[in-house]
Design an enzyme around this catalytic site. Sequence first.
Site, PDB file in Angstrom:
ATOM      1  N   HIS A  20      48.916  39.189  39.426  1.00 27.25           N
ATOM      2  CA  HIS A  20      48.219  38.713  38.235  1.00 27.25           C
ATOM      3  C   HIS A  20      49.107  38.963  37.016  1.00 27.25           C
ATOM      4  O   HIS A  20      49.717  40.035  36.894  1.00 27.25           O
ATOM      5  CB  HIS A  20      46.886  39.455  38.083  1.00 27.25           C
ATOM      6  CG  HIS A  20      46.109  39.001  36.888  1.00 27.25           C
ATOM      7  ND1 HIS A  20      45.448  37.786  36.857  1.00 27.25           N
ATOM      8  CD2 HIS A  20      45.914  39.572  35.668  1.00 27.25           C
ATOM      9  CE1 HIS A  20      44.881  37.646  35.670  1.00 27.25           C
ATOM     10  NE2 HIS A  20      45.148  38.706  34.939  1.00 27.25           N
ATOM     11  N   ASN A  42      47.178  40.498  45.683  1.00 27.91           N
ATOM     12  CA  ASN A  42      47.220  39.438  44.670  1.00 27.91           C
ATOM     13  C   ASN A  42      48.195  39.840  43.574  1.00 27.91           C
ATOM     14  O   ASN A  42      48.402  41.030  43.325  1.00 27.91           O
ATOM     15  CB  ASN A  42      45.818  39.257  44.063  1.00 27.91           C
ATOM     16  CG  ASN A  42      45.778  38.167  42.998  1.00 27.91           C
ATOM     17  OD1 ASN A  42      46.350  37.085  43.182  1.00 27.91           O
ATOM     18  ND2 ASN A  42      45.106  38.430  41.893  1.00 27.91           N
ATOM     19  N   SER A  60      50.869  42.606  37.534  1.00 34.49           N
ATOM     20  CA  SER A  60      50.327  43.628  38.440  1.00 34.49           C
ATOM     21  C   SER A  60      50.163  43.033  39.831  1.00 34.49           C
ATOM     22  O   SER A  60      49.751  41.878  39.966  1.00 34.49           O
ATOM     23  CB  SER A  60      48.933  44.083  37.983  1.00 34.49           C
ATOM     24  OG  SER A  60      48.933  44.480  36.631  1.00 34.49           O
ATOM     25  N   ASP A 116      40.500  39.543  39.916  1.00 36.99           N
ATOM     26  CA  ASP A 116      41.682  40.308  39.487  1.00 36.99           C
ATOM     27  C   ASP A 116      41.353  41.794  39.354  1.00 36.99           C
ATOM     28  O   ASP A 116      41.658  42.446  38.343  1.00 36.99           O
ATOM     29  CB  ASP A 116      42.219  39.747  38.154  1.00 36.99           C
ATOM     30  CG  ASP A 116      42.561  38.276  38.266  1.00 36.99           C
ATOM     31  OD1 ASP A 116      43.076  37.868  39.319  1.00 36.99           O
ATOM     32  OD2 ASP A 116      42.302  37.527  37.310  1.00 36.99           O
TER      33      ASP A 116
HETATM   34  C1  GAR Z   1      51.082  33.398  38.561  1.00 33.20           C
HETATM   35  O1  GAR Z   1      51.527  33.653  37.253  1.00 33.20           O
HETATM   36  C2  GAR Z   1      50.032  34.390  38.970  1.00 33.20           C
HETATM   37  O2  GAR Z   1      50.222  35.658  38.416  1.00 33.20           O
HETATM   38  C3  GAR Z   1      48.783  33.752  38.460  1.00 33.20           C
HETATM   39  O3  GAR Z   1      48.946  32.401  38.742  1.00 33.20           O
HETATM   40  C4  GAR Z   1      50.321  32.079  38.616  1.00 33.20           C
HETATM   41  C5  GAR Z   1      50.740  31.248  39.801  1.00 33.20           C
HETATM   42  O4  GAR Z   1      52.025  30.756  39.610  1.00 33.20           O
HETATM   43  N1  GAR Z   1      47.637  34.306  39.077  1.00 33.20           N
HETATM   44  C6  GAR Z   1      46.511  34.580  38.435  1.00 33.20           C
HETATM   45  O5  GAR Z   1      46.334  34.342  37.263  1.00 33.20           O
HETATM   46  C7  GAR Z   1      45.439  35.239  39.288  1.00 33.20           C
HETATM   47  N2  GAR Z   1      44.327  35.549  38.487  1.00 33.20           N
HETATM   48  P1  GAR Z   1      52.845  30.174  40.814  1.00 33.20           P
HETATM   49  O6  GAR Z   1      51.947  29.134  41.493  1.00 33.20           O
HETATM   50  O7  GAR Z   1      54.030  29.512  40.156  1.00 33.20           O
HETATM   51  O8  GAR Z   1      53.222  31.306  41.714  1.00 33.20           O
END
Ligand code: GAR
Length: 198
Positions: free
Chosen positions: A113, A111, A140, A149
Site C-alpha cells: 500500500h 498486500n 507498507s 489496508d
Molecule cells: C500500487 O501503488 C499499490 O501500492 C496500490 O496500487 C498500486 C498498484 O500499482 N495499492 C493500493 O492502493 C492498495 N490499497 P501497480 O498495478 O502498478 O502495481
Amino acid sequence: MKRLPIGILGSGRGSNCRAILERIRSGDLAAEARVVISDILDAPILDIAREFSIANAYLPPGQFRTRLEPDAENELVNMLREAGVELVVLAGFMRVLHAPMLKAFPRRIINIHPSLLPKFPGLEAWKQALAAGEEISGCSVHYVDQKIDHGEIIAQREVAILPEDTPASLHARIQIAERELYPAVIAEFCERYQAAGL
Ligand code: GAR
C-alpha cells in the site's frame, strides 16, 4: 532449490507484478509465479503475465464494487489451490478479501500500500498524504485481514515529500520504493520457505 509458489492478484497497471517477475527471472528471487489473476478483464497486469509466460486468468468479480461476490471468492480460492500457491501477493488488487480467502490462506496473503500505514488507508493514499501536509510518506507491506489496508505490518519504506511534489510525482517516487520493497519482503518469505516452510 525449493521455490516458493506464489499467486499474484491485481486490478491495474501491474508495475509491482512486473518487478516481482523480473526478479524471479533474473534469479534474485527464489519464488515461482504460478498464476496471475485479475478482477478486470483488460487489466495490463494480465498482459504482463502473458509477456512472462505465466498462467493468468480473469476472475469475474460479481455485482459488488469493493469486494468479490462469495461465489467468486470461493472460485478464487479454488484457482489458487489448484495452482499450488503458498503465498498470495496482492499487487494493486482493489477489492477487500473476506472469509473464504482469509480462512484458506491464513497469514499467507500480503498486500502493498502506498502510505506509511496505519496512516492513509484507502484510495490514492499519496494524495491523502499531500493534502494532510505530511513531510514523509512511503509504502507498507502488510498481512491482509478483513479491513481495507489493515493488518500486521511486515515492512515499510519511507519516501520524502518534496515541496514541489504533485500527486503524480509523489506517487511515481513511492512506486519506485514499492518495486524495491515488495520483492525484498517476498525474498524473506522465500528464505523461510526454504528453511522450514512458511
Ligand atoms: C500500487 O501503488 C499499490 O501500492 C496500490 O496500487 C498500486 C498498484 O500499482 N495499492 C493500493 O492502493 C492498495 N490499497 P501497480 O498495478 O502498478 O502495481
